[in-house]
Design a protein around this motif. Structure first.
Motif, PDB file in Angstrom:
ATOM      1  N   GLU A   1      43.284  48.209  42.069  1.00  0.00           N
ATOM      2  CA  GLU A   1      44.393  49.077  41.655  1.00  0.00           C
ATOM      3  C   GLU A   1      45.759  48.106  42.051  1.00  0.00           C
ATOM      4  O   GLU A   1      46.812  48.707  42.790  1.00  0.00           O
ATOM      5  CB  GLU A   1      44.677  50.444  42.467  1.00  0.00           C
TER       6      GLU A   1
ATOM      7  N   LYS B   1      33.993  52.321  43.081  1.00  0.00           N
ATOM      8  CA  LYS B   1      35.248  51.704  42.355  1.00  0.00           C
ATOM      9  C   LYS B   1      34.704  51.059  41.517  1.00  0.00           C
ATOM     10  O   LYS B   1      35.355  51.003  40.293  1.00  0.00           O
ATOM     11  CB  LYS B   1      36.148  51.394  43.556  1.00  0.00           C
TER      12      LYS B   1
ATOM     13  N   ILE C   1      50.403  49.694  33.795  1.00  0.00           N
ATOM     14  CA  ILE C   1      50.370  48.373  34.588  1.00  0.00           C
ATOM     15  C   ILE C   1      51.215  47.368  34.213  1.00  0.00           C
ATOM     16  O   ILE C   1      51.100  46.944  33.058  1.00  0.00           O
ATOM     17  CB  ILE C   1      49.190  47.886  35.078  1.00  0.00           C
TER      18      ILE C   1
ATOM     19  N   LEU D   1      47.161  52.353  31.296  1.00  0.00           N
ATOM     20  CA  LEU D   1      47.242  52.325  32.817  1.00  0.00           C
ATOM     21  C   LEU D   1      48.758  52.320  33.150  1.00  0.00           C
ATOM     22  O   LEU D   1      48.964  52.522  34.076  1.00  0.00           O
ATOM     23  CB  LEU D   1      46.260  51.211  33.233  1.00  0.00           C
TER      24      LEU D   1
END
Length: 342
Positions: free
Chosen positions: A154, A116, A188, A186
């Motif tokens: 995340e 990751k 976000i 993304l």
């Protein structure tokens, strides 16, 4: 972008002794929005960010993310990514290990942490620098590592606390664009704290202007620039002069100044410096003259200050329109969009 609230701040208050650093702040932020908290030092914007992150317990109020009240949760249980002004990288860890640190603290398997972290470094364009230590990275590269570390978990929210202030001007502009592009890709939800007006205007879906622990005004960058509702917003956004006066019969008046098109009851005129021009004679809705006090050449523009009976007025003109010499008497004319009434 969704319109329902994803992050809700209700009555959020931070009190230190007799001082309220943040005073009953309430905000509703939809999912995927980048909202900037903009204001001078000490206005409460960083304290607000730290209450959302859980580093500062609020004296009053609540923080709700996606319907879940996290007001009393410890920081490590909030799933929030934070990038600080100082980046806060561990000097003894490589870029890859710095990025994977949050995953290790969440007890992910070592192989998963590595995988990751590599993906996160690739996201910010640093996969080739995985084995370098912070001392072997430039300021911009360190900032990317800090951003990757915030994104690798995340997070439900991304909080950015003056992340560009340690970079030089050219790199700051480049990183500003990169962060905005990444945030949009993304999707976000992000809160960006800054005292830099250009950063806030360039990056944000909306901007909340703060002063004294309060939100004075909130809106899109264009709304705040073109039609500010408060004198503080108009003056803080820069390149604007606020002149106090009164409006009667559609005409705003102040010492040595008249301006047509004013709504009844207007008590202030906002003059947008980049939409003013210097001339020998007055034309258009604005009638105002004075003496040119200073001229600064900034490459693409001239920034000037004119002393008038209504006070000093800032005027910004393109570099192909050189101003008259310092000491000259001139009129200040308004192009479309130069005037706003409050």
């Amino acid at each position: 972008m969704q319109t329902e609230s994803y992050l809700s701040l209700t009555g959020l208050t931070a009190t230190y002794g007799q001082t309220r650093a943040v005073d009953r702040l309430t905000l509703e932020i939809p999912k995927g929005e980048l909202l900037s908290l903009l204001g001078p030092s000490g206005c409460g914007k960083s304290t607000t960010l730290r209450m959302i992150a859980g580093f500062v317990p609020p004296s009053e109020g609540s923080v709700v993310v996606n319907g879940k009240d996290i007001t009393r949760q410890p920081p490590h249980r909030r799933n929030i990514g934070v990038v600080f002004q100082s980046y806060a990288l561990f000097p003894h860890l490589t870029a890859l290990d710095n990025v994977g640190f949050g995953l290790r603290m969440r007890n992910f398997p070592r192989a998963t942490c590595r995988e990751k972290a590599q993906v996160a470094l690739a996201t910010v364009g640093l996969e080739a620098f995985a084995n370098r230590y912070p001392s072997e990275l430039s300021g911009g590269q360190q900032q990317r590592v800090a951003l990757a570390r915030a994104l690798v978990i995340e997070p439900d929210l991304l909080l950015l606390d003056e992340p560009l202030s340690n970079l030089d001007a050219n790199l700051r502009g480049e990183m500003r664009d990169e962060i905005r592009s990444l945030q949009q890709r993304l999707g976000i939800t992000t809160i960006f704290v800054t005292h830099d007006q250009q950063e806030a205007l360039a990056m944000s879906d909306r901007v909340a202007v703060m002063e004294g622990g309060l939100i004075r005004e909130i809106g899109t960058p264009r709304q705040l620039c073109d039609t500010p509702a408060s004198a503080f917003t108009a003056s803080f956004l820069g390149a604007r002069t606020v002149v106090n006066g009164a409006a009667t019969g559609g005409v705003f008046t102040a010492p040595g100044l008249t301006c047509e098109g004013a709504p009844e009851g207007a008590s202030a005129l906002v003059l947008r410096a980049a939409r003013l021009r210097l001339a020998e004679t007055p034309t258009g809705p604005l009638s105002l003259g004075g003496e040119l006090k200073s001229v600064a050449y900034l490459g693409e523009t001239f920034e000037t200050e004119v002393i008038t009976p209504a006070g000093p007025i800032r005027v910004i003109t393109p570099s192909d329109l050189p101003p008259p010499p310092v000491g000259a008497t001139c009129s200040i004319n308004a192009l479309p969009g130069a005037t706003t009434f409050i």
